[in-house]
Motif scaffolding. Structure first.
Motif, PDB file in Angstrom:
ATOM      1  N   TRP A   1       0.809  -1.230   0.000  1.00 10.85           N
ATOM      2  CA  TRP A   1       0.000   0.000   0.000  1.00 10.85           C
ATOM      3  C   TRP A   1       0.834   1.268   0.000  1.00 10.85           C
ATOM      4  CZ3 TRP A   1      -4.646  -1.441  -1.262  1.00 10.85           C
ATOM      5  CH2 TRP A   1      -5.035  -2.745  -0.942  1.00 10.85           C
TER       6      TRP A   1
ATOM      7  N   MET B   1       1.847  -7.876   1.421  1.00  6.70           N
ATOM      8  CA  MET B   1       0.690  -7.017   1.656  1.00  6.70           C
ATOM      9  C   MET B   1       1.004  -5.978   2.715  1.00  6.70           C
ATOM     10  SD  MET B   1      -1.242  -7.884  -0.624  1.00  6.70           S
ATOM     11  CE  MET B   1      -2.695  -6.895  -0.322  1.00  6.70           C
ATOM     12  N   CYS B   2       1.837  -6.315   3.697  1.00  6.70           N
ATOM     13  CA  CYS B   2       2.049  -5.411   4.830  1.00  6.70           C
ATOM     14  C   CYS B   2       3.447  -5.660   5.372  1.00  6.70           C
ATOM     15  CB  CYS B   2       1.010  -5.722   5.901  1.00  6.70           C
ATOM     16  SG  CYS B   2       1.176  -4.731   7.390  1.00  6.70           S
TER      17      CYS B   2
ATOM     18  N   GLY C   1       4.115  -5.726   8.284  1.00 10.26           N
ATOM     19  CA  GLY C   1       3.900  -6.574   9.454  1.00 10.26           C
ATOM     20  C   GLY C   1       3.949  -8.057   9.123  1.00 10.26           C
ATOM     21  N   SER C   2       3.882  -8.413   7.837  1.00  4.52           N
ATOM     22  CA  SER C   2       3.919  -9.832   7.488  1.00  4.52           C
ATOM     23  C   SER C   2       5.336 -10.287   7.151  1.00  4.52           C
ATOM     24  CB  SER C   2       2.960 -10.130   6.340  1.00  4.52           C
ATOM     25  OG  SER C   2       3.460  -9.594   5.142  1.00  4.52           O
TER      26      SER C   2
ATOM     27  N   TYR D   1      -3.292  -1.732   7.469  1.00  6.74           N
ATOM     28  CA  TYR D   1      -3.838  -2.744   8.378  1.00  6.74           C
ATOM     29  C   TYR D   1      -3.678  -2.298   9.831  1.00  6.74           C
ATOM     30  CZ  TYR D   1      -3.642  -5.541   4.134  1.00  6.74           C
ATOM     31  OH  TYR D   1      -3.810  -6.000   2.862  1.00  6.74           O
ATOM     32  N   LEU D   2      -3.888  -1.038  10.073  1.00 11.35           N
ATOM     33  CA  LEU D   2      -3.900  -0.419  11.404  1.00 11.35           C
ATOM     34  C   LEU D   2      -2.521  -0.287  12.053  1.00 11.35           C
ATOM     35  CD1 LEU D   2      -7.071  -2.124  12.883  1.00 11.35           C
ATOM     36  CD2 LEU D   2      -6.934  -0.001  11.570  1.00 11.35           C
ATOM     37  N   ASN D   3      -1.813  -1.422  12.252  1.00 12.30           N
ATOM     38  CA  ASN D   3      -0.584  -1.307  13.028  1.00 12.30           C
ATOM     39  C   ASN D   3       0.507  -2.286  12.608  1.00 12.30           C
ATOM     40  OD1 ASN D   3      -1.723  -3.655  13.942  1.00 12.30           O
ATOM     41  ND2 ASN D   3      -2.450  -2.776  15.849  1.00 12.30           N
TER      42      ASN D   3
ATOM     43  N   LYS E   1       4.448  -3.525  14.199  1.00 15.62           N
ATOM     44  CA  LYS E   1       4.888  -4.907  14.430  1.00 15.62           C
ATOM     45  C   LYS E   1       6.225  -5.143  13.729  1.00 15.62           C
ATOM     46  CE  LYS E   1       0.153  -6.453  14.785  1.00 15.62           C
ATOM     47  NZ  LYS E   1      -1.017  -6.551  13.914  1.00 15.62           N
TER      48      LYS E   1
ATOM     49  N   SER F   1     -12.653  -0.845  13.087  1.00 18.93           N
ATOM     50  CA  SER F   1     -11.721  -1.708  12.356  1.00 18.93           C
ATOM     51  C   SER F   1     -12.294  -3.114  12.205  1.00 18.93           C
ATOM     52  CB  SER F   1     -10.372  -1.753  13.069  1.00 18.93           C
ATOM     53  OG  SER F   1     -10.560  -2.119  14.409  1.00 18.93           O
TER      54      SER F   1
ATOM     55  N   VAL G   1      -1.961 -10.844  17.715  1.00 16.56           N
ATOM     56  CA  VAL G   1      -1.529  -9.816  16.757  1.00 16.56           C
ATOM     57  C   VAL G   1      -2.606  -9.440  15.744  1.00 16.56           C
ATOM     58  CG1 VAL G   1       0.929 -10.352  16.888  1.00 16.56           C
ATOM     59  CG2 VAL G   1      -0.473 -11.466  15.147  1.00 16.56           C
ATOM     60  N   CYS G   2      -3.641 -10.244  15.592  1.00 18.04           N
ATOM     61  CA  CYS G   2      -4.645  -9.938  14.564  1.00 18.04           C
ATOM     62  C   CYS G   2      -5.365  -8.636  14.899  1.00 18.04           C
ATOM     63  CB  CYS G   2      -5.665 -11.058  14.428  1.00 18.04           C
ATOM     64  SG  CYS G   2      -6.919 -10.646  13.195  1.00 18.04           S
ATOM     65  N   PRO G   3      -5.257  -7.638  14.021  1.00 14.03           N
ATOM     66  CA  PRO G   3      -5.924  -6.375  14.333  1.00 14.03           C
ATOM     67  C   PRO G   3      -7.431  -6.403  14.083  1.00 14.03           C
ATOM     68  CG  PRO G   3      -4.653  -6.167  12.303  1.00 14.03           C
ATOM     69  CD  PRO G   3      -4.489  -7.580  12.780  1.00 14.03           C
ATOM     70  N   TYR G   4      -7.941  -7.490  13.534  1.00 11.25           N
ATOM     71  CA  TYR G   4      -9.360  -7.516  13.147  1.00 11.25           C
ATOM     72  C   TYR G   4     -10.183  -8.530  13.935  1.00 11.25           C
ATOM     73  CZ  TYR G   4      -7.351  -4.879   9.368  1.00 11.25           C
ATOM     74  OH  TYR G   4      -6.679  -3.935   8.658  1.00 11.25           O
TER      75      TYR G   4
ATOM     76  N   GLN H   1      -8.548  -9.644   6.812  1.00  5.80           N
ATOM     77  CA  GLN H   1      -8.320  -8.653   5.759  1.00  5.80           C
ATOM     78  C   GLN H   1      -7.048  -8.952   4.968  1.00  5.80           C
ATOM     79  OE1 GLN H   1     -10.568  -5.747   5.667  1.00  5.80           O
ATOM     80  NE2 GLN H   1     -11.697  -7.052   7.077  1.00  5.80           N
ATOM     81  N   GLY H   2      -6.305  -9.961   5.396  1.00  5.54           N
ATOM     82  CA  GLY H   2      -5.133 -10.358   4.619  1.00  5.54           C
ATOM     83  C   GLY H   2      -3.878  -9.546   4.859  1.00  5.54           C
ATOM     84  N   CYS H   3      -3.595  -9.182   6.116  1.00  5.27           N
ATOM     85  CA  CYS H   3      -2.373  -8.407   6.362  1.00  5.27           C
ATOM     86  C   CYS H   3      -1.175  -9.321   6.554  1.00  5.27           C
ATOM     87  CB  CYS H   3      -2.535  -7.484   7.564  1.00  5.27           C
ATOM     88  SG  CYS H   3      -2.577  -8.332   9.151  1.00  5.27           S
TER      89      CYS H   3
END
Lengths: 140, 1079
Positions: free
Chosen positions: A15, A41-42, A44-45, A74-76, A80, B961, B1023-1026, B1046-1048
């Motif tokens: 993103w 994707m992030c 964080g991954s 993805y917020l945060n 991470k 969220s 850790v899952c934000p959702y 959401q696939g993060c």
């Protein structure tokens, strides 16, 4: 002898930083072709294993690129990633390896210039550092 | 087609094509200064020398005017050729030794200096390439300039050395000159106006064909017909010659389209206040006075200065910058008597970012009232001061003067001790306000909607999406100046209103596409098809595509590899489909542009060919390769090969991903029956969905039951009655009063809740949740509240005013204290409504009892938007007195023998004033209710003050969220009735995006867990934000909720056993990419 050209592996979030790298392209901002980008994707991954694997396979530097703090899609996830990088650096240091080879940068989708500057900076700094010693194979 | 050989490589060319054009198209780097596609070849600079062998005759010749007629052999890179090119460059350098451009070009060619005798006395850097003359003659059809004299005396000149009368001052000559030695000004005799770039707020110029801004959608250039020389004079058309896709259509005309629609939404936006040239601030006269928009562009990393702050006058980095607030706002002289609402916050933001960019820079903001009234805005304002050292000075600046030599700017201001001081700045930023956009007048007339006294679109006072015409709705700053969160909220609300009338025809104009059944590939080995895209010359101009294709053919599992001119073109896509069949391919890897724009297109092609769309991967060899490594063609080709290897390695590991569908329960649960909850329920029900509205009290209404006065004639109680009536009579709304939410389970589309009242417990099923639980008034303990009947809260006064209590007309002196229970350590936020409420009550008081003296003791008056004019200005006109106090020195209230004394320091007098008011009215704030239990039940977050936190402050202001849960009203943050209604409708609109779906489909790249490997450590759950991963207590493993995920990929990164993985980004896939790129 040919000049040392560092190999950089980049893990970029879809993103922000990946989009920023695309913008460097659309804006035709030039930078040295030393980086190989893996889109995730992030930030964080990014698994610690990815970074360790890249270093052990001989990458001269690794860049983890994510959204600016507070802007993560993805917020945060970027927070991470930041924590994880601290750990990975600690591990590398404990093993007597160079933690300076790990870079983490927040580059937004509008910062094409920053992406190009970052790659340039990593190339320059890594050149000073020299090749990743792990990359040298046993010559028997 | 003719085959020619260039440096051993076979390429094709059209008969009659110019050799240099062919070489450049194929990515060979041949120097040239005088060649331009739009004009005839001239071969004057003679840099483009190459060796050509034609029918056994070999010669070194210029390639720009060499027409290809038959098969030839060309050498561009031999030592002889390079030496010849360098020699020519030395000759050019001898003529123009001082040209910066020429020297740079020479360096690129490996020429350090010329060995020839250089000319020194020359004024001009002209290399006599004649490009300017040819462009003026051939492209512009003018011929204003030409060559004069002969031999060593030749020069570019004007007829009779006089200013040209026929020059169109188009600037083409200046634009094409390779050494930047010609100026239009010297040809036409005046300085032509540059075309200011709108996006860069005039800080840079643009061409007459341009892409409006980098993120424009679609990202295509447009022609400015008002400025384009073709439309002005019928000449030029140069862009056409450069566009290899033949995409420039000069005869395109505006079209009038007719659409039948059920409702209309207006979102025309606003214009920024145009600071008049040469007013007392010297805008556009003093170079270092900028508007905030110009400064914003400067701060932007993608702006003209790449985020560096530089003075316009000398490019120096400023050390001291001032912001002047309220330029074009709160100002009678420019008819903008309203407050623009956003400038305080953007000025603070700009000051903070400036500090971040350039630590050490001094940033001062001159303002009247700091209007940081939004959610968490006050904290940001305080951070600016405490963490960043932004200096706030409370003073409106009348004038700026400039130091002529240094171009520094001088400001006189009044400091805290009422002394006039002078302060110099390197740069001043004018915080310009918002005004109605230019197009509003015409639009208003066409649609027959009324504008208000300020020129904005008039709306209903409580329903601010409603215009004066039914069926026409409005959102954004076209109604009143507002910031992004408010605009986004209003936009969603307008969408809900617009859908109301047409909800029964929802989806009727959509035809669903049918795809062939997916081929089962589970027993097949990978058979990968690789396509390498040329993207015209965008990729092939730098990268050796053929070489990449050859490399791809050698990779494991690759059954088919080919190049393609434009892979995204329709015929190429058809070709991919046929190759899938022909070669039995089961995975496709495309190396072209960015997956961010093109992945879905190719995935669609796979689906059409009966393959699962996730059997596709893509690598980016254009945006992240050919475009950015122009100078390293060989290394770029190597990089492309590496990327293709990585893409193929990942493709081999790709697995089909199944999207499964979950049905949606088309009803909503709205928690809270206040004005927000009721409006949200109405909005959802009006769109055709069932609503359960629960309220803990025994009647609907909430806080609005205690609100009696509106700003104008509007009556909150009438609004309440009407709303309750609508809700009670709506066939789609079930009202449950005296009811609490006992338990909730499930997820978006399928929630199950048990509702409990005093008598029974009932279970309902619903697809979404709207949280509208409200807040409550602050109960004061300070200022001797409760110790005298004459110390009352603003709400009590309001009620008494509405009832016209007798004592009102007998009052002689009333003192009001603002910010009671707001903006302090306990409640570090602004309650937003208290300033307007107090002033509104003061006005009503004055109306009933004109003789009463009203004093309002305040910290900042925050009557934003039109309230500034309707309330604050009005109150001052009527003689309400405003006295400012500091947080550190609050008014002191004492009671002696029943008499109230209020002491406050009056800063202008520098003395303490003592009041003995008949009534002391406390403007108490808004505090959240205890939301902890509900927040835990719904798994949604609360902020430090215990208001709910939305998913994104600006972009998703009413979403949580967690999918399927929405937020509105005071539970979000303090706000006015009309703002709560907008939020309520917005939440209704967002809820309908889920309720209107037949089913919800899982995303492609979601997480999955292989249950046999799961150790049940639950790190992923944390850790899952959702909240998308649950722990199964019986099986002791985790389970992913496919709909919520959401696939993060955060879970896959933390999982110690590799059990939790992300589709399309599995560890095996990523690691295989790392492996191949480093070996």
């Amino acid at each position: 002898m040919e000049e040392f050209e560092p190999k950089i592996v980049g893990f970029l979030c879809n993103w922000c930083t990946y989009a920023g790298a695309d913008l460097a392209g659309t804006s035709r901002i030039q930078y040295p072709p030393n980086i190989r980008v893996i889109r995730l994707m992030c930030s964080g991954s990014v698994d610690s294993i990815y970074i360790m694997k890249a270093i052990l396979e001989g990458a001269d530097a690794v860049l983890i690129g994510g959204c600016h703090p507070g802007d993560c899609h993805y917020l945060n996830g970027n927070y991470k990633a930041r924590r994880k990088i601290v750990l990975v650096k600690n591990i590398l240091e404990t093993l007597g390896m160079e933690k300076e080879r790990i870079w983490i940068r927040w580059i937004s989708a509008s910062e094409g210039q920053k992406f190009a500057d970052t790659v340039r900076e990593i190339v320059e700094e890594t050149k000073k550092l020299g090749p990743n010693p792990v990359a040298q194979r046993w010559n028997i | 087609m003719i085959n020619i050989s260039v440096d051993g490589k076979q390429i094709k060319a059209e008969k009659g094509e110019l050799l240099l054009d062919v070489l450049q198209r194929e990515g060979f780097r041949v120097p040239s200064l005088c060649h331009h596609k739009a004009v005839q070849p001239y071969a004057s600079c003679r840099l483009c020398l190459v060796e050509v062998t034609n029918r056994d005759i070999t010669s070194i010749t210029t390639s720009c005017n060499y027409k290809i007629e038959n098969e030839i052999e060309v050498i561009t890179g031999s030592k002889e050729v390079k030496d010849a090119q360098r020699m020519t460059m030395e000759l050019l350098l001898a003529r123009c030794p001082d040209s910066v451009e020429l020297k740079a070009y020479a360096e690129e060619m490996g020429v350090e200096k010329t060995r020839f005798k250089t000319r020194t006395s020359e004024e001009t850097n002209c290399i006599l390439c004649g490009l300017c003359v040819r462009v003026c003659q051939e492209v512009m059809n003018i011929g204003a300039i030409g060559f004069a004299n002969r031999g060593t005396g030749s020069k570019i000149s004007l007829p009779f050395e006089k200013y040209s009368e026929i020059c169109h001052s188009c600037g083409a000559c200046e634009f094409v000159c390779p050494t930047k030695c010609i100026e239009v000004e010297k040809i036409c005799g005046f300085k032509p106006q540059r075309i200011e770039s709108e996006f860069d707020a005039g800080l840079t110029s643009r061409g007459s064909i341009y892409i409006p801004f980098p993120q424009a959608v679609p990202n295509h250039p447009v022609i400015d017909k008002e400025r384009c020389m073709y439309y002005l004079a019928g000449s030029c058309k140069a862009c056409e010659k450069f566009c290899s896709a033949d995409a420039i259509l000069y005869d395109q005309k505006d079209e009038i389209l007719t659409k039948n629609v059920g409702s209309i939404i207006l979102s025309p936006g606003f214009d920024t206040y145009k600071a008049p040239e040469g007013d007392s601030y010297g805008y556009r006269i003093y170079p270092n006075v900028l508007t905030s928009i110009e400064f914003e562009r400067m701060l932007s990393a993608s702006g003209p200065t790449k985020g560096h702050i530089k003075r316009i006058s000398d490019g120096r980095v400023p050390e001291k910058i001032a912001w002047l607030q309220c330029v074009g706002s709160r100002d009678e002289s420019c008819d903008h008597t309203y407050c623009s609402s956003v400038c305080c916050m953007y000025a603070v933001k700009e000051a903070i970012i400036t500090k971040e960019h350039q630590p050490g820079v001094e940033t001062h903001i001159y303002f009247m009232d700091m209007r940081s009234f939004g959610k968490d805005f006050d904290k940001y304002y305080e951070r600016g001061k405490n963490e960043y050292g932004v200096v706030y000075r409370r003073c409106r600046i009348p004038q700026i003067t400039q130091n002529r030599e240094t171009k520094d700017l001088l400001i006189n201001y009044i400091d805290d001790d009422n002394k006039i001081k002078e302060e110099p700045y390197n740069m001043v930023v004018l915080s310009v306000g918002l005004q109605p956009c230019n197009a509003l007048g015409d639009l208003g007339k066409i649609l027959e909607v009324n504008l208000n006294q300020y020129g904005f679109i008039q709306t209903d006072p409580y329903f601010q999406t409603h215009t004066s015409k039914k069926g026409v709705y409005v959102s954004g700053s076209a109604t009143e100046p507002k910031d992004i969160p408010e605009s986004v909220t209003q936009a969603s609300a307008a969408a809900a209103d617009a859908v109301k009338f047409i909800s029964d025809v929802r989806g009727t104009e959509i035809t669903e596409k049918e795809y062939p059944a997916e081929r089962d590939i589970s027993n097949e080995l990978p058979r990968i098809g690789v396509i390498i895209c040329h993207c015209g010359i965008n990729i092939a101009g730098v990268i050796d595509v053929e070489k990449v294709v050859e490399a791809a053919k050698t990779l494991p599992y690759v059954e088919y590899a080919a190049d393609s001119l434009y892979t995204c073109s329709q015929d190429s896509l058809e070709n991919i489909k046929s190759k899938i069949k022909e070669f039995g391919l089961n995975r496709i890897m495309v190396a072209s542009c960015t997956p961010r724009t093109h992945e879905t297109l190719f995935q669609e092609t796979l689906r059409e060919a009966g393959l699962n769309p996730h059997l596709f991967d893509m690598v980016n060899i254009r945006d992240q390769n050919s475009w950015v490594h122009r100078d390293y063609p060989e290394r770029a080709t190597k990089k492309a090969i590496d990327l293709v290897k990585m893409g193929v390695a990942k493709a081999a590991e790709l697995k089909p991903v199944l999207h499964h569908k979950v049905s949606v329960n088309k009803s909503a649960l709205v928690i809270g029956g206040g004005i927000a909850g009721m409006n949200s329920a109405l909005s959802i029900a009006d769109q055709g969905f069932k609503v359960h509205l629960i309220e803990k009290e025994n009647e609907l209404g909430g806080n609005i039951r205690e609100i009696f006065l509106g700003i104008g004639e509007e009556d909150p109680q009438t609004l309440l009655k009407d709303t309750i009536k609508k809700v009670m009579h709506h066939p789609m709304i079930d009202v449950h009063t005296s009811t609490m939410l006992e338990d909730i389970s499930g997820y978006v589309g399928n929630f199950k809740s048990s509702l409990k009242n005093s008598e029974k417990s009932e279970t309902i099923q619903h697809g979404v949740v709207v949280v509208a639980t409200g807040a409550e008034p602050y109960e004061p303990t300070e200022f001797e509240y409760g110790k005298s009947p004459d110390i009352i809260k603003q709400r009590e006064l309001e009620k008494n005013l509405a009832e016209c209590k007798k004592y009102i007309s007998e009052l002689k002196e009333v003192v009001m204290i603002q910010c009671v229970g707001s903006r302090n350590d306990e409640h570090p936020y602004c309650s937003r409504v208290c300033c307007s409420n107090a002033i509104n009550n003061a006005l009503k008081l004055k109306k009933i009892n004109p003789g009463v003296s009203v004093y309002i003791l305040y910290r900042d008056i925050r009557t934003y938007g039109f309230r500034e004019d309707k309330l604050y200005r009005e109150a001052r006109k009527l003689g309400v007195l405003f006295i400012r106090y500091e947080k550190e020195r609050e008014p002191e209230v004492t009671i002696e023998n029943g008499e109230i004394s209020v002491r406050v320091l009056e800063r202008v007098l520098g003395e303490e004033i003592l009041f003995h008011p008949d009534k002391l009215v406390l403007s108490t704030g808004i505090v959240p209710i205890d939301n902890t239990t509900l927040a835990q039940q719904l798994k949604v977050p609360l902020n430090a003050e215990k208001f709910y936190i939305e998913a994104h402050m600006k972009l998703r202001p009413v979403d949580f969220s967690v999918d399927g849960i929405f937020l509105c009203g005071l539970a979000h943050s303090p706000r006015f009735i009309e703002e709560s209604i907008l939020q309520a409708k917005a939440a209704g609109s967002r809820a309908a995006t889920i309720l209107s779906k037949k089913h919800l489909e899982t995303r492609g790249n979601i997480a999955y867990v292989t249950s046999r490997n799961c150790a049940g450590c639950q790190l992923c759950v944390q850790v899952c934000p959702y909240e998308a991963i649950d722990f199964d207590d019986e099986k002791k493993i985790v389970v992913v909720n496919d709909i919520l995920c959401q696939g993060c990929g955060a879970c896959s990164a933390i999982c110690p056993s590799g059990t939790s993985q992300q589709n399309s980004f599995t560890k095996k896939q990523v690691i295989s990419m790392i492996d191949v790129c480093l070996t």
